[in-house]
Design an enzyme around this catalytic site. Sequence first.
Site, PDB file in Angstrom:
ATOM      1  N   ASP A 305       0.855  -1.183   0.000  1.00 10.07           N
ATOM      2  CA  ASP A 305       0.000   0.000   0.000  1.00 10.07           C
ATOM      3  C   ASP A 305       0.893   1.236   0.000  1.00 10.07           C
ATOM      4  OD1 ASP A 305      -2.555  -1.191  -0.061  1.00 10.07           O
ATOM      5  OD2 ASP A 305      -2.291  -1.831   2.010  1.00 10.07           O
ATOM      6  N   ASP A 415      -6.840  -4.670  -4.778  1.00  9.94           N
ATOM      7  CA  ASP A 415      -7.336  -4.252  -3.475  1.00  9.94           C
ATOM      8  C   ASP A 415      -7.911  -2.842  -3.515  1.00  9.94           C
ATOM      9  OD1 ASP A 415      -7.677  -4.064  -0.696  1.00  9.94           O
ATOM     10  OD2 ASP A 415      -5.680  -3.247  -0.397  1.00  9.94           O
TER      11      ASP A 415
HETATM   12 ZN   LIG Z   1      -4.100  -2.197  -0.601  1.00 11.12          ZN
END
Ligand SMILES: [Zn+2]
Length: 1076
Positions: A305, A415
């Site tokens: 991320d 995601d």
């Molecule tokens: Zn992610």
Amino acid sequence: MGSHEQGFATASASPRDLLYFETAGSQNHKTAWVGRNLKYHLVPGSLLPPQPLLFCGEQGWRMELERGWKSAPRGHELFGDHCPPASLSYFQTRRRIPYQEAAVQEFRPTQVGESFGPTWETCWFKVELSIPLAWAGQEVHFVWESDGEGMVWRDAQPVQGLTKEGEKTSYILTRSLKESEPHSLTLYVELACNGLFGAGKGSMIAPPDPDRRVTLSKAELVVFNRDVYELLVDLEILLDMAQLLGEENQRSFQALYTANQMVNVCDVTDLSTLPAARDLAAAIFSQRNGESQHTIHAVGHCHIDSAWLWPYEETIRKCARSWVTVLHLMEHNPELTFACSQAQQFEWVRSCYPGLYARIQDFVAKGQFIPVGGTWVEMDGNLPSGESMVRQFLQGQRFFQEQFGRICSEFWLPDTFGYSAQLPQLMRGCGIQRFLTQKLSWNLVNSFPHHTFFWEGIDGSQVLTHFPPGDSYGMHGRVEEMLKTVKNNKDKGRVNHSAFLFGFGDGGGGPTQKMLDRMKRMSDTDGLPRVQISTPDQLFSVLEKESSQLCTWVGELFLELHNGTYTTQAQIKKGNRECERILHDVEVLSSLAVAQDRAFQYPASQLQRLWRLLLLNQFHDVLPGSCIQLVVEDALQYYTGEQGVWLGGHSPVGAGLAWWGCGGSNPGQPRTLVLNTLSWERTEVISRPGPDGTETLALVTVPSMGYALVQEPFVPPQPVAVRKQEDGSITMENGVIAVCLDTMGHLTSLQLLDSGRESVPDGCYANQFALFDDVPLYWDAWDVMDYHLETRKPVTTLLKPLEITLAGGLRGSVRFSLQVGKSSTLSQEIILDAACPYLRFLTQVEWKEAHKFLKVEFPVQVRSTNATYEIQFGHLQRPTHWNTSWDWARFEVWAHKWLDLSEHGFGVALLNDCKYGASAHRNVLSLSLLRAPKSPDSTADIGHHQFTYAVMPHQGSFQEAGVIQQAYNLNFPLHMVPASCAQCSPWSAFSVSSPAVVLETVKQAEDRPEALLVRLYEAHGSTVTAWLQTSLPVKEAICDLLERPLAQGHLPLEQRGLRLSFTPFLVLSVLLLWSP
Ligand SMILES: [Zn+2]
């Protein structure tokens, strides 16, 4: 279970009996027995990290099984001899500094057992190692255990990440120590005082604990017994097969009996017996499948991320730690492939770790390290504008082309929290026909019916889409995951191949050797799916071949979860919308400036830098607001800081605008030039700052993508009339609409004057604020649960009753304020402009709530089973009823600049300038305004907010009424600059003949100062031919979204302009070459 005698596996044992454990003294200290005499010792937190749970024993005992063979006699453990470092010293810093700066610092002695911190600090350790001469011929590891994220540096280069949570605690110094090898060496370990998932206090998504310390629990040299390790992996796979294949499958028994036999031939006091045991395992693993078996395409992966529970800066190091570890693995496993997305992360590593980047480039060339995705970051899939989405691909694909010589052929977004129905067209326009994601498996209500399918967008474009059926992008290569992948796969009758992404993810980490070693044993073993290390291209190529029977899913991929992310962190959302507008306007105005003055320097490189900042902030935990406070601060800095997009000192915004002005005040003749960056003529009331800080209003008509001077005097065709009634209510009308507001600011009437049609149902209040309890089950910043709807409380506490602030003429306005909740306040100015078809609500909120959700509601006199929502370059419909579970799961949805509820001949639209959350249930349109989650940012959304929305009743359809254009107008105010003498008559650079077609973007073509790029889209959902007219000296051609010329070649410029044909929601990009 008192005696291990009961645990012996016998010839008649079932798989469930195979494992058995006894507690030996304490709860954390367990011994497992397999069969007769193979003993596992279980110590949580010991050298090997915990494995997934196994069920064993007749009672179905659960235990964490660690494959340390510790209780066996010395010398037969996984790790043999060990010795401490010759010396260990450290220094600590608050900054994330490069190695060169760290290595010259003064290091102070320290020792194992010490703790370091607090959170976000960095410790650099200098580790002097001296390998005992007696270890000749042995495999030697440097073992490092701490709860921080470590990176080993050797000879000034990063060599491996060491992160316990990612099962990486040992760095292999030599596979077989030779006399000639240096026995003494110095390593540096850079230790971040945060875990793989930040530093949440008490739970992963809790706000970071600022005082967390990390402990160094181990730093030593060890001898690694690879034979023992390999035997343990064999046994793990066999035990999993025995347990998981089930009693109906003979392979489970064969695995069990093999394991039992291995235990019998293996004498733990004599390592020479191990090969015989391993041969037994090899024999069963090499029994092959039939032709029909499912094939799993295992691809190494590491989802990082770009910011989440840690700031952007830490992500740079996460990339380096994870990727250098992958390279280390590739050196010893030439079959390993690794799919790696996000151009931004490559760019970070390129600039901060040039040595590592050069090695990555080598492995990219070898085809092992595989750039995927094609985008700048893995962005949010809902909220970025159409143009932002294009730029994600444009910046990403151009980066990949430039750095690695090829663009990506698959979009990679495992995601994020839903996927816009416009994405298929944008992908295809950017050279991508394949899409991989996974997140829809998180749906709370409905199970998505496919894993491999064609996804069709609002324009009809299709992309081949695959969800890894194991429902994860961070697999560990275990038997259980392989079986789940096959079992779950909803399309296994249609295709016989699945993706399997293995490697620790989210916080980084990536694949491990053990994952690979597990899968080697499963490559083709009867009873298990075939597992091959593969590439995304190999997978999609075979899926394409088998695609004839695949189903098609039309429209958005809506995630039935995380619907709070349309609203959380309102300042980030506002920054995104504002910066999208600013960059749009700068590009238009700079392009037009070039048209007027070919010497004007188009700010291409500055714009690229600012676009990349905006694109970075669209990352799928930043724009959705699911990040910690540190990230919010960074993000806002990128919008509004010194170097940011908004007002930065070096921003080209000022320069672009200034060119249009005379460059100074003109006191003798104060004339104002008004610039319109949209592709239609606008007649609007503008507010000019006058002398003494006063404002003067003017009504102007400005041509499309052009300018006009403000003409005096200002005569509105029909002035705004504002009247106060005896009961304190106030009416306003402008010849288009008439409204009535009560003292609390409720809209009790909203009429179209032409038809007299009323929008507000009898006895209802529009512009009604409502507060909801907003307590999700777990994902605080992410989720708003359907049950919040049961807690609706209308806001009814009046602080200041409605009063007139502008009495009419060009503009009428009224003001009031309310108490919201316990301690928040809201004040609103409601504005009606001459000639304007909508009523504008300029809103200020002082927000101090906890777990509350503020919305504004507009009940309208419209009956329709569907409402319409603007999305990227188009719109779509969603139901207003809750008939089925698929309908009610969409109780909170997203929209861009407008939503609309229409019946035949009439409708009401709700416009906004920075909101995304919305809903339309039955006849009530709601706009979601503010939330107050406390995790992972306890300060989320607390403070001052300003936003504007507007309500627009209309005759006919929203297309005919121009709702789309009005929503643009609300979002893209006219610009005003002092006029120079040259600019006298109105001027238009571009116009489009059809109201169905929006000219969205005008910019300089990438790397081509001799060309402009214009991007248009069909916005009504119609098939239409439109003329693009221009006054600029250009000739033209069509291109794709990556600005590559298309095969059909040049389009001729005719008298009326450029003739362009559109089908519903088609996006067209046209390169316009300047005439010499
Ligand atoms: Zn992610």
